[in-house]
Design an enzyme around this catalytic site. Structure first.
Site, mmCIF file in Angstrom:
data_model
loop_
_atom_site.group_PDB
_atom_site.id
_atom_site.type_symbol
_atom_site.label_atom_id
_atom_site.label_comp_id
_atom_site.label_asym_id
_atom_site.label_seq_id
_atom_site.Cartn_x
_atom_site.Cartn_y
_atom_site.Cartn_z
ATOM 1 N N SER A 179 -9.610 1.986 3.322
ATOM 2 C CA SER A 179 -8.804 2.721 2.369
ATOM 3 C C SER A 179 -7.781 1.860 1.631
ATOM 4 C CB SER A 179 -8.062 3.839 3.109
ATOM 5 O OG SER A 179 -7.144 3.285 4.033
ATOM 6 N N LYS A 228 0.855 -1.194 0.000
ATOM 7 C CA LYS A 228 0.000 0.000 0.000
ATOM 8 C C LYS A 228 0.888 1.240 0.000
ATOM 9 C CE LYS A 228 -3.809 2.129 2.669
ATOM 10 N NZ LYS A 228 -4.604 2.053 3.925
ATOM 11 N N SER A 236 -9.556 -0.123 7.698
ATOM 12 C CA SER A 236 -9.072 -0.118 6.315
ATOM 13 C C SER A 236 -8.329 -1.361 5.846
ATOM 14 C CB SER A 236 -8.174 1.087 6.080
ATOM 15 O OG SER A 236 -8.957 2.241 5.971
#
Ligand code: GLN
Length: 483
Positions: free
Chosen positions: A154, A79, A178
């Site tokens: 997210s 990420k 998330s």
């Protein structure tokens, strides 16, 4: 080569060790899959193909030299919230366009140390603020199960990359859900570690007292392997805990008979999509059939979790994001003078959601409102933690759905920040109390979208929830379905 990209991490390791294929071939297969699938999905912000090829070759050399490691030759994607030395790290924000960190996040360095191959950086909501990945400053990511739906957020890129076979595992981060929510929306397994379990060094801060990085993969066993590689004390993060890290993978097969699982009454409300509630209850029954003892429990402070989180998290965010001024990192928009440069840079660089949260956070921290909002929310947070302490004196884990519904359609919640916030209702209590939480697939809804459940554990009881999740996956096959 498609079959190489659908292997579990454990199977890929075994086969490479047996000489069935090389790390270079495994990496090449994943790069080809990214070329084929990512133009539609949009999980990657950048693909580090050359670096991946170099690391894969090095992994093959190490293996040939007898230097076996826990993740040797396994292609993993990261990420974009985690700093990667010399590789652009934007945190999904235009304000960090062009930023090249001069160091690796500890979690990334540990993956490399364990022999993993880095495929690239994954899309996310800007500064990890959001639940759909639509708030990325760059692109949307599509859910591999239904291109008209969001992958969650997210860490939407992290979940979609694994679900679409574009990485064997990935790292994401969880401040209020998330990791778990996108895992549920995309039908993969993932863990939010207890606060302090994984170093936050190099994890770009959103809400520092909540943020934790953690792995996504196809099975709980694979999640356990990656967590084992990244967990543990780090002198560079004063909030990381010295508590020893158990061998998570080795402990998976211990019997779950007698483990006590609580179903929080307040989490099974009428607001849940009926198939979601039914799937979570069926999972509880399955674990009971495997020898666990299931009972209802009550979380009296459940209603206060959302407001407490959305006050404290935005307060921390407003302080953390003050550093983006166009002088030190990333993009700059020049103005007439220094103040004008700050204003223009922040005005252009930050998206709507980030600005909303900075304003809200600054407000709740301002003199006159601090006691009424921030101070109160911290007091409520203490009550929530104490309640969880009591609950975990009576049960070994809690079981609940991850989210009230399956994946939303694009745009469904984007215009309505309040509805977006309400969708986090089941995940954020774990972050307020520093709990660990494992998300794993437990069914499908009437439209064929994956449903996820979460197993929550007391701080530093990752071994217990992983063991429960693994036992569940040995008895079920939800996690083996792919889009
Ligand atoms: N959706 C929550 C938020 O926007 C959680 C985000 C996260 O865990 N990073 O704050």
């Amino acid at each position: 080569m498609t079959e190489l990209t659908s292997l579990t991490l454990s199977a890929a390791l075994e086969k490479m060790r047996a000489g069935e294929f090389s790390a270079a071939e495994l990496t090449e297969a994943h790069l080809a899959q990214i070329d084929a699938r990512d133009p539609e999905i949009g999980a990657y912000l950048c693909v580090t193909a050359d670096l991946a090829r170099d690391q894969a070759r090095a992994a093959d050399d190490m293996r040939a030299a007898g230097d076996e490691r826990p993740l040797l030759g396994i292609p993993i994607a990261i990420k974009d919230v985690l700093s990667t030395k010399g590789v652009e790290t934007t945190c999904g924000s235009r304000i960090l366009k062009g930023y090249l960190p001069i160091f690796d996040a500890t979690a990334v360095a540990r993956l490399r140390e364990a022999g993993a191959v880095m495929l690239g950086k994954l899309n996310m909501d800007e500064f990890a603020m959001g639940s759909t990945t639509e708030a990325s400053g760059y692109q949307i990511t599509r859910n591999p199960w239904d291109a008209e739906r969001v992958p969650g957020g997210s860490s939407g890129g992290s979940a979609a990359a694994v679900a679409a076979n574009m990485a064997i595992a990935s790292l994401g981060s969880d401040t209020g859900g998330s990791i778990r929510q996108p895992a549920a929306f995309c039908g993969v397994s993932a863990i939010k570690p207890s606060y302090g379990r994984v170093s936050r060094y190099g994890l770009i801060a959103y809400g520092s007292s909540f943020d934790q990085a953690g792995p996504f993969a196809r099975t709980v066993e694979d999640v356990a392997r990656v967590l084992g590689a990244i967990a543990g004390h780090d002198p560079l993060d004063s909030t990381s805990m010295p508590t020893p890290v158990p061998d998570y993978a080795a402990g998976l097969n211990r019997d779950i008979a007698g483990l006590r699982i609580g179903l929080p009454r307040e989490y099974f409300t009428d607001a849940l999509q009926p198939e979601v509630a039914a799937a979570a209850r069926a999972a509880a029954a399955q674990l009971e059939a495997l020898g666990a003892r299931v009972q209802e429990v009550s979380l009296e402070h459940a209603d206060y979790c959302l407001p407490a989180y959305y006050i404290i998290a935005v307060a921390e965010a407003s302080a953390n994001l003050a550093r983006y001024d166009g002088i030190r990192f990333g993009a700059r928009v020049d103005g007439a003078d220094l103040l004008d440069t700050y204003k223009k840079t922040r005005g252009h660089g930050f998206g709507e959601e980030v600005k909303r949260r900075i304003m809200l956070g600054t407000y709740t921290l301002s003199a006159g409102y601090y006691d009424a909002y921030y101070g109160k929310a911290q007091a409520v947070r203490t009550l929530i933690r104490e309640e969880f302490d009591q609950i975990f004196a009576g049960v070994d884990a809690l079981l609940a759905p991850v989210a009230p519904t399956t994946a939303f359609k694009f745009g469904e919640l984007m215009g309505d920040p309040l509805q977006m916030i309400l969708a986090d209702v089941l995940t954020i209590s774990a972050n307020l109390a520093g709990l660990c939480g494992l998300a794993l697939p437990c069914g499908f809804d009437d439209e064929g979208l994956p449903i996820g459940m979460q197993l929550l554990g007391a701080p530093y009881s990752e071994d217990t929830i992983l063991r429960l999740g693994h036992a569940y996956q040995l008895a079920t096959d939800w996690h083996l379905r792919s889009p």
